[in-house]
Write an enzyme that holds these catalytic residues in place. Structure first.
Site, PDB file in Angstrom:
ATOM      1  N   ASP A 189       0.868  -1.186   0.000  1.00  0.00           N
ATOM      2  CA  ASP A 189       0.000   0.000   0.000  1.00  0.00           C
ATOM      3  C   ASP A 189       0.904   1.234   0.000  1.00  0.00           C
ATOM      4  OD1 ASP A 189      -1.918   1.956   0.311  1.00  0.00           O
ATOM      5  OD2 ASP A 189      -2.653   1.249   2.257  1.00  0.00           O
ATOM      6  N   GLU A 214      -1.952  -1.249  -3.605  1.00  0.00           N
ATOM      7  CA  GLU A 214      -3.030  -0.361  -3.151  1.00  0.00           C
ATOM      8  C   GLU A 214      -2.631   1.099  -3.329  1.00  0.00           C
ATOM      9  OE1 GLU A 214      -4.312  -1.403   0.799  1.00  0.00           O
ATOM     10  OE2 GLU A 214      -5.473   0.434   1.058  1.00  0.00           O
ATOM     11  N   LYS A 263     -13.864   1.485   3.125  1.00  0.00           N
ATOM     12  CA  LYS A 263     -13.761   1.976   4.500  1.00  0.00           C
ATOM     13  C   LYS A 263     -15.033   2.753   4.808  1.00  0.00           C
ATOM     14  CE  LYS A 263      -8.712   2.370   4.686  1.00  0.00           C
ATOM     15  NZ  LYS A 263      -7.575   3.302   4.452  1.00  0.00           N
TER      16      LYS A 263
HETATM   17  O1  SMG Z   1      -6.205  -0.233  10.960  1.00  0.00           O
HETATM   18  O2  SMG Z   1      -4.619  -1.721  10.781  1.00  0.00           O
HETATM   19  C1  SMG Z   1      -5.129  -0.644  10.489  1.00  0.00           C
HETATM   20  C2  SMG Z   1      -4.416   0.218   9.497  1.00  0.00           C
HETATM   21  C3  SMG Z   1      -4.666  -0.236   8.114  1.00  0.00           C
HETATM   22  O3  SMG Z   1      -3.046   0.374   6.523  1.00  0.00           O
HETATM   23  C4  SMG Z   1      -4.044   0.686   7.100  1.00  0.00           C
HETATM   24  N1  SMG Z   1      -4.669   1.839   6.874  1.00  0.00           N
HETATM   25  O4  SMG Z   1      -4.300   3.409   3.696  1.00  0.00           O
HETATM   26  O5  SMG Z   1      -5.166   1.544   4.204  1.00  0.00           O
HETATM   27  C5  SMG Z   1      -4.583   2.571   4.542  1.00  0.00           C
HETATM   28  C6  SMG Z   1      -4.166   2.826   5.965  1.00  0.00           C
HETATM   29  C7  SMG Z   1      -4.558   4.167   6.438  1.00  0.00           C
HETATM   30  C8  SMG Z   1      -4.147   4.410   7.844  1.00  0.00           C
HETATM   31  S1  SMG Z   1      -3.856   6.038   8.153  1.00  0.00           S
HETATM   32  C9  SMG Z   1      -3.020   6.107   9.656  1.00  0.00           C
HETATM   33 MG    MG Z   2      -4.745   2.162   2.025  1.00  0.00          MG
END
Ligand code: SMG
Ligand code: MG
Length: 371
Positions: A189, A214, A263
């Site tokens: 990601d 991602e 999300k």
């Molecule tokens: O909640 O385990 C988790 C984090 C998952 O990687 C994650 N989230 O872009 O998908 C994403 C990120 C955004 C987090 S911003 C601190």
């Molecule tokens: Mg992401």
């Protein structure tokens, strides 16, 4: 349904381990929680997934706080809607601010399911009592630490490993991870850290059999992702750039992605998340549930969403203990040795809210009531 009271609170929660992405490091979360009450005193809980700063997207906690108290709460208090599915409509005049909207909207869904005495996941139309889990591992100080972490997460049973990448922490890291773990479900990601100029490096990642890449390009882009996807074998998964079912439709039509991360906060709540899931399912695009370092309340909301039919890939939903010394729900979210979470049987979110712990963590609170 009619909401007669909205309680906002900011809690502070320290992560057990910092979380670093291409846009920065988080060590302590500032989380806006929302509790809604109806005229009979039934309650529902939601979580605003806005971060501490406007870095993942434009939204951030102080903006969400203000928009909630000045606009969203007055627009929803005392208004009769047929069901939680109609709450989003009340906010139509407010552009964007989806994470703030989702906090109230998802709380209303919890309230509604609780009143009906059914688990939220069933109320949403979920079909899967057990969901598949992956982990998202942030950028580490050293490669060794990353490899150790991956090893521990795999030992805990997680079905998929996602690592964060950015320029300078990408191809070589993926190569080393792949060399050490040849057969695992692996993905990366980038949180928008690249441009089309980086296409050669991104193409080179095709060699490592990643499940997906991602959000490599800009947070609000679909066109360049479509160009990039044409050059890659690895599927692109969009996160930041899909904020609604319409965005999902356009992204799919353009060929900007082959997978979508959903999300709740980013799309504005359960009603829109279901529409995104549906658009994708009908186009043969698998979706999975993303994470925003949620407390137990947001995590429980995510678990419910991830039981929908189209969520066929492991999500970024993992055990409470990966994030917090002590969660704000009971029991904490637990992951089975085969890397799954059981959707709870109880009504609503299906977890007990630890009111005293929340009280102790609260740094500010505001309650608004219908006139
Ligand atoms: O909640 O385990 C988790 C984090 C998952 O990687 C994650 N989230 O872009 O998908 C994403 C990120 C955004 C987090 S911003 C601190
Ligand atoms: Mg992401």
């Amino acid at each position: 349904m009619e909401i007669v009271q909205i309680e906002m609170r900011e809690i502070r929660l320290r992560l057990v381990h910092f979380f670093e992405t291409s846009f920065g490091r988080t060590t302590e979360r500032r989380i806006l929680l929302v509790r809604v009450l109806d005229h009979e005193g039934a309650e529902g809980w939601g979580e605003c997934t806005a971060g501490e700063g406007p870095f993942y997207s434009e939204e951030w906690i102080d903006g969400a706080w203000e928009v909630t108290r000045r606009f969203l709460a007055p627009m929803s208090l005392g208004r009769e809607v047929e069901s939680a599915a109609g709450v989003g409509e009340l906010f139509r005049r407010v552009r964007g601010n989806r994470m703030a909207k989702a906090a109230i909207e998802t709380a209303c869904w919890d309230l509604e399911a609780s009143r009906l005495g059914v688990p939220l996941w069933k109320h949403l139309g979920g079909v899967r009592p057990e969901i598949a889990c992956g982990v998202s591992i942030g950028i580490q100080d050293t490669l060794e630490e990353l490899l150790d972490k991956i090893e521990r997460e795999l030992a805990d049973g997680y079905q998929r490993i996602k690592i964060k990448v950015k320029p300078g922490w990408d191809r070589e890291v993926v190569e080393k991870v792949r060399a050490r773990f040849p057969d695992i479900n692996l993905m990366v990601d980038a949180n928008s850290a690249y441009t089309l100029d980086d296409a050669p490096m991104l193409r080179a990642l095709d060699e490592y059999g990643l499940m997906m890449i991602e959000q490599p390009l800009a947070y609000d882009d679909r066109e360049d992702h479509a160009r990039l996807q044409r050059q890659l074998k690895t599927p692109i998964c969009l996160d930041e750039s899909v904020r609604s079912a319409e965005d999902a439709r356009k992204a799919v039509e353009l060929g900007a992605c082959r997978i979508v991360n959903v999300k709740l906060g980013r799309v504005g709540g359960h009603a829109e998340a279901r529409r995104v899931e549906r658009v994708c399912r009908e186009s043969g695009i698998p979706v999975w549930c993303g994470g925003m370092l949620e407390s137990g309340i947001g995590r429980a909301q995510n678990i419910a969403m991830a039981t929908l039919e189209g969520f066929t890939l492991p999500g970024d939903i993992s055990a409470s203990a990966r994030y917090w010394e002590e969660d704000i729900i009971e029991p904490p979210v637990l992951v089975t040795p085969r890397g799954t979470i059981h959707a709870p049987d109880g009504p609503g979110l299906g977890f007990k809210i630890k009111r005293e712990r929340i009280e102790a963590l609260t740094v500010r609170a505001e309650t608004m009531a219908a006139a």
